[in-house]
Motif scaffolding. Structure first.
Motif, PDB file in Angstrom:
ATOM      1  N   GLU A 223      15.213  73.754  38.717  1.00  9.31           N
ATOM      2  CA  GLU A 223      16.195  72.928  38.025  1.00  9.31           C
ATOM      3  C   GLU A 223      17.356  73.689  37.401  1.00  9.31           C
ATOM      4  OE1 GLU A 223      14.066  70.527  35.230  1.00  9.31           O
ATOM      5  OE2 GLU A 223      12.598  69.924  36.730  1.00  9.31           O
ATOM      6  N   SER A 224      17.188  74.966  37.122  1.00 10.31           N
ATOM      7  CA  SER A 224      18.248  75.703  36.433  1.00 10.31           C
ATOM      8  C   SER A 224      18.124  77.200  36.704  1.00 10.31           C
ATOM      9  CB  SER A 224      18.163  75.440  34.918  1.00 10.31           C
ATOM     10  OG  SER A 224      16.924  75.907  34.411  1.00 10.31           O
ATOM     11  N   ALA A 225      19.114  77.916  36.226  1.00 12.04           N
ATOM     12  CA  ALA A 225      19.095  79.369  36.371  1.00 12.04           C
ATOM     13  C   ALA A 225      17.958  79.962  35.542  1.00 12.04           C
ATOM     14  CB  ALA A 225      20.421  79.954  35.917  1.00 12.04           C
TER      15      ALA A 225
ATOM     16  N   HIS B  78      10.810  82.123  42.512  1.00 11.99           N
ATOM     17  CA  HIS B  78      12.209  82.095  42.943  1.00 11.99           C
ATOM     18  C   HIS B  78      12.295  82.688  44.340  1.00 11.99           C
ATOM     19  CE1 HIS B  78      16.482  83.082  43.245  1.00 11.99           C
ATOM     20  NE2 HIS B  78      16.620  82.034  42.478  1.00 11.99           N
TER      21      HIS B  78
ATOM     22  N   THR C 190      19.465  78.054  43.007  1.00 16.02           N
ATOM     23  CA  THR C 190      19.710  78.390  41.604  1.00 16.02           C
ATOM     24  C   THR C 190      19.582  79.895  41.407  1.00 16.02           C
ATOM     25  OG1 THR C 190      17.400  78.000  41.047  1.00 16.02           O
ATOM     26  CG2 THR C 190      18.923  76.161  40.714  1.00 16.02           C
TER      27      THR C 190
END
Length: 107
Positions: free
Chosen positions: A14-16, A36, A42
């Motif tokens: 959803e985000s960095a 990741h 992202t």
């Protein structure tokens, strides 16, 4: 980090991700690389502290754990800065952000 695997994986979708890490064990390194995967949209940034430099030792050599962790994270798509005691904060950010566009996507 193993107990937080689901939380980290959810955040990575959803985000960095921005991580400041000291010495990283193999289990934590596996969690980070799996959360990741390469090609993720992202960005993930890791600031790996070369902890030996805070104890007065010279910066780590390529075979030492912090450099091995840096290579593994880079292979998984992370942007990595290895930060020694002498590294300025601005220099660490510049190293970690090298190659990213304003949107966070690789150039």
């Amino acid at each position: 980090l193993a107990p937080a695997r689901a939380l980290i994986a959810g955040a990575a979708r959803e985000s960095a991700l921005i991580s400041v890490l000291g010495e990283v064990d193999q289990i934590s390194l596996r969690v980070l690389t799996e959360c990741h995967p390469p090609g993720s949209l992202t960005p993930a940034l890791a600031f790996l502290l070369d902890t030996g430099t805070w104890a007065g030792r010279t910066p780590s050599a390529p075979h030492e754990p912090v450099q091995v962790a840096a290579r593994a994270l880079r292979a998984a798509g992370w942007r990595v800065a290895v930060v020694s005691r002498e590294t300025a904060v601005a220099d660490a950010w510049q190293q970690a952000l090298r190659g990213l566009t304003v949107s966070g996507a690789p150039r």
